[in-house]
Design a protein around this motif. Sequence first.
Motif, PDB file in Angstrom:
ATOM      1  N   ALA A 157      -5.508   3.001  -2.779  1.00  0.00           N
ATOM      2  CA  ALA A 157      -4.218   3.706  -2.783  1.00  0.00           C
ATOM      3  C   ALA A 157      -3.814   4.171  -4.175  1.00  0.00           C
ATOM      4  N   GLY A 158      -4.470   3.629  -5.221  1.00  0.00           N
ATOM      5  CA  GLY A 158      -4.157   4.114  -6.558  1.00  0.00           C
ATOM      6  C   GLY A 158      -4.028   3.071  -7.641  1.00  0.00           C
TER       7      GLY A 158
ATOM      8  N   ALA B 157       1.400   8.870  -6.578  1.00  0.00           N
ATOM      9  CA  ALA B 157       1.645  10.300  -6.391  1.00  0.00           C
ATOM     10  C   ALA B 157       2.506  10.892  -7.496  1.00  0.00           C
TER      11      ALA B 157
ATOM     12  N   VAL C 226       0.835  -1.204   0.000  1.00  0.00           N
ATOM     13  CA  VAL C 226       0.000   0.000   0.000  1.00  0.00           C
ATOM     14  C   VAL C 226       0.869   1.254   0.000  1.00  0.00           C
ATOM     15  N   GLU C 227       1.909   1.270   0.821  1.00  0.00           N
ATOM     16  CA  GLU C 227       2.811   2.416   0.839  1.00  0.00           C
ATOM     17  C   GLU C 227       3.485   2.604  -0.516  1.00  0.00           C
TER      18      GLU C 227
ATOM     19  N   GLU D  86       0.887   4.025  -3.038  1.00  0.00           N
ATOM     20  CA  GLU D  86       0.619   5.441  -2.784  1.00  0.00           C
ATOM     21  C   GLU D  86       1.732   6.322  -3.337  1.00  0.00           C
TER      22      GLU D  86
ATOM     23  N   LYS E 246      -5.352  -1.491  -1.480  1.00  0.00           N
ATOM     24  CA  LYS E 246      -4.429  -1.256  -2.593  1.00  0.00           C
ATOM     25  C   LYS E 246      -5.117  -0.515  -3.739  1.00  0.00           C
TER      26      LYS E 246
END
Length: 288
Positions: free
Chosen positions: A162-163, A128, A120-121, A124, A159
């Motif tokens: 998150a994008g 971005a 997930v991190e 993200e 997920k």
Amino acid sequence: MPAPRVSFEFFPPQTLEASFRLWETVQMLAPLRPEFVSVTYGAGGTTRKLTHEAVTTIGRATGLNVAAHLTCVDATRTETLDIARCYAEAGVTEIVALRGDAPKGATRFTAHPEGFANSVELIEALAATGHFNLRVGAYPEPHPDAADTLADVRWLKRKIEAGASSAITQFFFEPETFLRFRDLCAKEGITAPIIPGILPIENWAGVKRFAARCGAQVPGWLDEAFRAAARDEREELLSVALCTELCDTLISEGVEDLHFYTLNRPHLTREVCHALGITAQPALEKVA
């Protein structure tokens, strides 16, 4: 019923012989005009440079839409985002973003002290940048690190939020496995496409070992079928028939996309695609 859209997964070569096999695979499957092809990241991030070379070479030589696998394993955030930046500069717009497996010799994934803690991190951070269409992994049977399938589904939803735009599943052996998972995803509010991962069985003993590592359940009837086929030296015929039947059932249940794990051995994948009505198209224009 229209033929499904397809995509193919390759892995980067580590020897000269493997390089020839990868290129044979690409040449054999490219005429089927996949929506995209992906190139894996070796266990523990061991093929990072090779993956980059394979992705850029395949894209440049064939004009195919190539997705690069990118993981959190054994790299800082800065190193991971630098790799992504290099992809963007090379014109690669697709990434399959994954947490990644534990490095060789380790039993569990441990995040780098300065790296992304989880998928997930990573998603993200990649989202971005605004440079990529992001795909992620999904597990119709519980991931070895997950409590159960519902936990997997809820993590998949995170997920997507998150994008990520779509998910590709781990392989499975029976259509009901995927269909139950798809229904559960819908119940939990996931609307992004979930693409079933399909593994034509080249070597049954090897596939069983692979299944044990990733948590895919092997049906007893399938094990017996391959034992019988081995006695008659009809394993390849059985593999094509079973894989085609699996795909056909999924298509009849509304599946429009299939992602084939080729293992850089294209013959069975091509045979299954032909059986599904996916035939060679005029060659793509090569990108200079």
